[in-house]
Design a protein around this motif. Sequence first.
Motif, mmCIF file in Angstrom:
data_model
loop_
_atom_site.group_PDB
_atom_site.id
_atom_site.type_symbol
_atom_site.label_atom_id
_atom_site.label_comp_id
_atom_site.label_asym_id
_atom_site.label_seq_id
_atom_site.Cartn_x
_atom_site.Cartn_y
_atom_site.Cartn_z
ATOM 1 N N GLU A 76 -3.129 -8.655 -4.761
ATOM 2 C CA GLU A 76 -1.713 -8.321 -4.980
ATOM 3 C C GLU A 76 -1.215 -9.226 -6.170
ATOM 4 N N ARG A 120 8.089 -8.674 -1.119
ATOM 5 C CA ARG A 120 7.832 -7.482 -1.751
ATOM 6 C C ARG A 120 7.794 -6.231 -0.675
ATOM 7 N N THR A 128 -4.066 -1.434 0.265
ATOM 8 C CA THR A 128 -3.577 -2.752 0.464
ATOM 9 C C THR A 128 -2.121 -2.686 1.081
ATOM 10 N N VAL A 158 6.566 -4.671 -9.212
ATOM 11 C CA VAL A 158 5.032 -4.987 -9.327
ATOM 12 C C VAL A 158 4.714 -4.008 -10.168
ATOM 13 N N SER A 159 3.332 -3.981 -10.519
ATOM 14 C CA SER A 159 2.507 -2.865 -11.517
ATOM 15 C C SER A 159 2.515 -1.501 -10.506
ATOM 16 N N GLU A 210 -2.600 -7.758 -9.281
ATOM 17 C CA GLU A 210 -2.139 -6.788 -9.687
ATOM 18 C C GLU A 210 -0.655 -6.775 -10.374
ATOM 19 N N ALA A 211 0.022 -7.780 -9.985
ATOM 20 C CA ALA A 211 1.497 -8.270 -10.639
ATOM 21 C C ALA A 211 1.307 -8.702 -11.957
ATOM 22 N N GLU A 263 -0.337 0.157 -10.351
ATOM 23 C CA GLU A 263 -1.381 0.097 -9.616
ATOM 24 C C GLU A 263 -1.424 -0.456 -8.330
ATOM 25 N N THR A 264 -0.552 -1.387 -8.129
ATOM 26 C CA THR A 264 -0.189 -1.937 -6.606
ATOM 27 C C THR A 264 0.437 -0.723 -5.926
ATOM 28 N N TRP A 286 -0.690 0.583 -2.507
ATOM 29 C CA TRP A 286 0.014 0.899 -1.304
ATOM 30 C C TRP A 286 -0.111 2.205 -0.660
ATOM 31 N N PRO A 297 1.860 -4.477 1.310
ATOM 32 C CA PRO A 297 2.733 -5.461 0.830
ATOM 33 C C PRO A 297 3.107 -6.531 1.850
#
Length: 416
Positions: free
Chosen positions: A136, A53, A47, A34-35, A139-140, A37-38, A42, A49
């Motif tokens: 999500e 993920r 957010t 993922v990025s 952001e990916a 920022e993700t 988390w 997952p």
Amino acid sequence: MTQSPAPLPPAKQRGHLREAASLTQAQVAERVGVSRETVHAWESGRTTPRGRRREAYAKLLASLTKADMVTNTQEAAPPPPVTVCLNSDPHHPETLEIPATLGAPATQEALPAPDTPETPDTPEAPETPEALEALEALEAPGAQLTGARGAALTPAQAFDALYAFCASALVRQAYLLSGRRELARESVERAFQRAWQRWPEVAVDRDPAGWVRATAYEYALSPWHRFRPRYRHPEPPPADAADRALLDVLLTLPAPYRRTLLLYDGVGLDLPETAAETEASTPATANRLLHAREAVAARLPELASPAALHRRLAEVASAERLRAAGPTTVRTGSEQRARFWTRAAIAFTVAIIGATALTVRTAPTRYEPAVPPGETVQGVPPRSAPGTLSDAELNLRAKLRSDLRHGPQRLIPLAE
């Protein structure tokens, strides 16, 4: 029979496990797929997952937990200094060693992540499962924007997810850059309006949040704002003396130095990413960062540590009650501006066409020669310029004036 999701530790413990393993958010993001920022979302609890993920992230945290239990008493070795070459001479190279303390703060949190609740007018991250999965997916990097049921998101839904994810933090970052609350809000709104106008380009960008952030920074640091009447007078400074001192130091820095310091020590980007966003070379970015830190440490010695500077930047940005408009308002304003400039361009084109048609209609269709100068006629002496009267002319004028009559008799000639 549905399978229960993999268990995850609390949000605060996730960041501690990563730091204990000497991993950055970018490294964790690369392992999970993922990025960065993700991963930050988390760890901050904004957010959660889901799906594969979540399983990959839970497996990684479980391995970090075991490693932390085994090496609980060991300290991670400091990272080696980064050597940057400042010239291209192979015989006499001039290098710059960036010490380990120049690295990003241990808590790689995007500036800011306030603990205080937001005001009702400030947009928050969506809380519904559909919106969370949309965020999500947004952001990916390179992922298709899909909803909870596999259907592609509409452009408005994707834009709203991006706005809810980074608008509040961008307003606070723009406030640290400009020192003006109203300009910070306007910068973020204009950046998102431009993003909505170019949404086909922004939607496929590798980092949509970075695209909007760069646009907002450029607008906030524009030197033309000083000529606008609404920004000629300074705004009230922060109430806290320490916050006011740090903001004054930031505003005394040149704009490129201020932007580099905020991106590196505030947002948490690494040196190549900061150099790419500021459109500068890596050595120049390193020099700007060093000089900016020296200027801040000279006036505020307690902020000589990068970790302390990162914490104070987040505190100053979070202390202000900065509200951002809703995503629907921003999209509507963007469409209205686009319609206005389109109509203005059409009106200007029509005016040019009308002026051209009027010129063609009223212009002469044949050549008309100019009036030639006077010529001398034979037998007629040329008219001389007025001068003094001769004696005969004086006598004639006196006679005429003495013989003037009034009334009807002046019209009857007299016999001599």
